[in-house]
Scaffold this motif. Structure first.
Motif, PDB file in Angstrom:
ATOM      1  N   SER A  12      51.586  28.471   8.648  1.00  0.00           N
ATOM      2  CA  SER A  12      52.020  27.110   8.925  1.00  0.00           C
ATOM      3  C   SER A  12      50.809  26.206   9.083  1.00  0.00           C
ATOM      4  N   VAL A  13      50.944  24.978   8.610  1.00  0.00           N
ATOM      5  CA  VAL A  13      49.842  24.015   8.748  1.00  0.00           C
ATOM      6  C   VAL A  13      49.679  23.593  10.197  1.00  0.00           C
ATOM      7  N   ASP A  14      50.704  23.797  10.992  1.00  0.00           N
ATOM      8  CA  ASP A  14      50.655  23.477  12.420  1.00  0.00           C
ATOM      9  C   ASP A  14      50.687  24.795  13.192  1.00  0.00           C
ATOM     10  N   SER A  15      49.596  25.144  13.854  1.00  0.00           N
ATOM     11  CA  SER A  15      49.491  26.424  14.551  1.00  0.00           C
ATOM     12  C   SER A  15      50.472  26.565  15.706  1.00  0.00           C
ATOM     13  N   ARG A  16      51.059  25.454  16.119  1.00  0.00           N
ATOM     14  CA  ARG A  16      52.038  25.508  17.211  1.00  0.00           C
ATOM     15  C   ARG A  16      53.410  25.993  16.741  1.00  0.00           C
ATOM     16  N   ILE A  17      53.608  26.014  15.449  1.00  0.00           N
ATOM     17  CA  ILE A  17      54.900  26.434  14.895  1.00  0.00           C
ATOM     18  C   ILE A  17      54.807  27.902  14.476  1.00  0.00           C
ATOM     19  N   PRO A  18      55.673  28.776  15.007  1.00  0.00           N
ATOM     20  CA  PRO A  18      55.614  30.209  14.666  1.00  0.00           C
ATOM     21  C   PRO A  18      55.932  30.452  13.190  1.00  0.00           C
ATOM     22  N   GLU A  19      55.389  31.534  12.654  1.00  0.00           N
ATOM     23  CA  GLU A  19      55.684  31.909  11.267  1.00  0.00           C
ATOM     24  C   GLU A  19      57.179  32.122  11.100  1.00  0.00           C
ATOM     25  N   GLY A  20      57.709  31.569  10.018  1.00  0.00           N
ATOM     26  CA  GLY A  20      59.105  31.799   9.692  1.00  0.00           C
ATOM     27  C   GLY A  20      60.086  30.948  10.461  1.00  0.00           C
ATOM     28  N   HIS A  21      59.607  29.949  11.189  1.00  0.00           N
ATOM     29  CA  HIS A  21      60.519  29.096  11.959  1.00  0.00           C
ATOM     30  C   HIS A  21      61.438  28.314  11.017  1.00  0.00           C
ATOM     31  N   LEU A  22      62.740  28.402  11.278  1.00  0.00           N
ATOM     32  CA  LEU A  22      63.788  27.750  10.477  1.00  0.00           C
ATOM     33  C   LEU A  22      63.785  28.222   9.026  1.00  0.00           C
ATOM     34  N   ARG A  23      63.286  29.443   8.804  1.00  0.00           N
ATOM     35  CA  ARG A  23      63.319  30.060   7.475  1.00  0.00           C
ATOM     36  C   ARG A  23      64.253  31.263   7.519  1.00  0.00           C
ATOM     37  N   PRO A  24      64.660  31.786   6.353  1.00  0.00           N
ATOM     38  CA  PRO A  24      65.539  32.955   6.325  1.00  0.00           C
ATOM     39  C   PRO A  24      64.854  34.217   6.861  1.00  0.00           C
ATOM     40  N   LEU A  25      65.659  35.211   7.193  1.00  0.00           N
ATOM     41  CA  LEU A  25      65.145  36.501   7.633  1.00  0.00           C
ATOM     42  C   LEU A  25      64.215  37.081   6.569  1.00  0.00           C
ATOM     43  N   GLY A  26      63.086  37.584   7.011  1.00  0.00           N
ATOM     44  CA  GLY A  26      62.087  38.123   6.101  1.00  0.00           C
ATOM     45  C   GLY A  26      60.813  37.300   6.084  1.00  0.00           C
ATOM     46  N   PHE A  27      60.904  36.031   6.494  1.00  0.00           N
ATOM     47  CA  PHE A  27      59.739  35.151   6.519  1.00  0.00           C
ATOM     48  C   PHE A  27      58.967  35.244   7.831  1.00  0.00           C
ATOM     49  N   GLN A  28      59.478  36.036   8.785  1.00  0.00           N
ATOM     50  CA  GLN A  28      58.861  36.082  10.112  1.00  0.00           C
ATOM     51  C   GLN A  28      57.719  37.089  10.195  1.00  0.00           C
ATOM     52  N   ARG A  29      57.723  38.084   9.324  1.00  0.00           N
ATOM     53  CA  ARG A  29      56.634  39.055   9.265  1.00  0.00           C
ATOM     54  C   ARG A  29      56.726  39.788   7.935  1.00  0.00           C
ATOM     55  N   HIS A  30      55.617  40.378   7.532  1.00  0.00           N
ATOM     56  CA  HIS A  30      55.582  41.123   6.279  1.00  0.00           C
ATOM     57  C   HIS A  30      56.351  42.440   6.436  1.00  0.00           C
ATOM     58  N   PRO A  31      56.952  42.945   5.362  1.00  0.00           N
ATOM     59  CA  PRO A  31      57.642  44.232   5.453  1.00  0.00           C
ATOM     60  C   PRO A  31      56.664  45.374   5.654  1.00  0.00           C
TER      61      PRO A  31
END
Length: 245
Positions: A12-31
């Protein structure tokens, strides 16, 4: 068919926003990797090892040459032979994303319109159609065959997904046309998804959360949940052990 999966995760361009926020399942961490794969259909004896180890497995090309690979390829065949069968169709509610209502209609009507509507069919295979199916070789011995519960039919057009869920029975998905992607997780992580059990002490259930738009400020454990993936194409099968998310 050209959808990128697993998804490409960008910082994310904003470090305050967690990875995958408001995105589908799978965008929060690598498999953690792909589901174990084997070429072709395993024998009943080889298949038992995966059941015994509670291990999912993708069977590449396992059902590639079955008769329906030719006869069911065109909707015209299904309309002509089975068009008058009544089927329950899942219709997505436009005003409530993720919710569906069930509408009973003729199979012919579904086949004529599902390419243009937000519809999909997920139902026990009608008896009239079941006679054309081939029992997968890995289930052909008596110990498996006599314990089969049901066969289900899924037809959709374009992008369609399901709730995050688990079953109390072993599942064998076999895809004949198109593509289907799977995210699989171990049952130990159900608590991370606010799972609702089908009944107390059940190993089946679902998550009520919207997996297309995940609030990572509220559900931080999504980023700590390991997962594996599989992408099925025509002729591939995927074994999913009971209780797997």
């Amino acid at each position: 068919m050209d959808y990128v999966f697993p998804p490409l995760i960008e910082k994310s361009v904003d470090s305050r926003i967690p990875e995958g926020h408001l995105r589908p399942l799978g965008f929060q961490r690598h498999p953690d990797g792909k589901v174990q794969e084997t070429k072709g259909m395993p024998s009943p004896e080889s298949f038992y090892k995966y059941i015994q180890d509670n291990q999912p497995v993708m069977m590449s090309g396992a059902m590639k040459n079955v008769p329906i690979a030719k006869t069911w390829e065109k909707d015209d065949y299904l309309k002509e032979k089975y068009g008058n069968i009544s089927v329950p169709v899942s219709v997505r509610k436009q005003q409530f994303p993720g919710q569906v209502r069930i509408v009973q209609m003729k199979f012919k009507k579904f086949l004529l319109e599902y390419m243009y509507e937000d519809w999909y069919l997920a139902t026990t295979i009608p008896l009239q159609m079941a006679s054309e199916l081939t029992i997968p070789q890995c289930l052909s011995c008596g110990s498996y065959f006599h314990r089969l519960l049901e066969s289900e039919l899924w037809i959709s057009s374009g992008f369609a997904n399901t709730q995050l869920h688990s079953h109390s029975d072993h599942i064998l998905h076999c895809l004949q046309f198109g593509r289907r992607d799977f995210i699989l997780m171990k049952k130990e992580y159900k608590k991370n998804f606010e799972f609702v059990e089908e009944y107390p002490t059940s190993i089946s259930g679902h998550s009520p959360l919207d997996m297309n738009k995940i609030n990572m400020f509220k559900h931080t454990n999504f980023a700590k949940t390991p997962w594996v993936y599989a992408s099925l194409y025509g002729g591939d099968c995927l074994y999913i052990p009971a209780a797997t998310i």
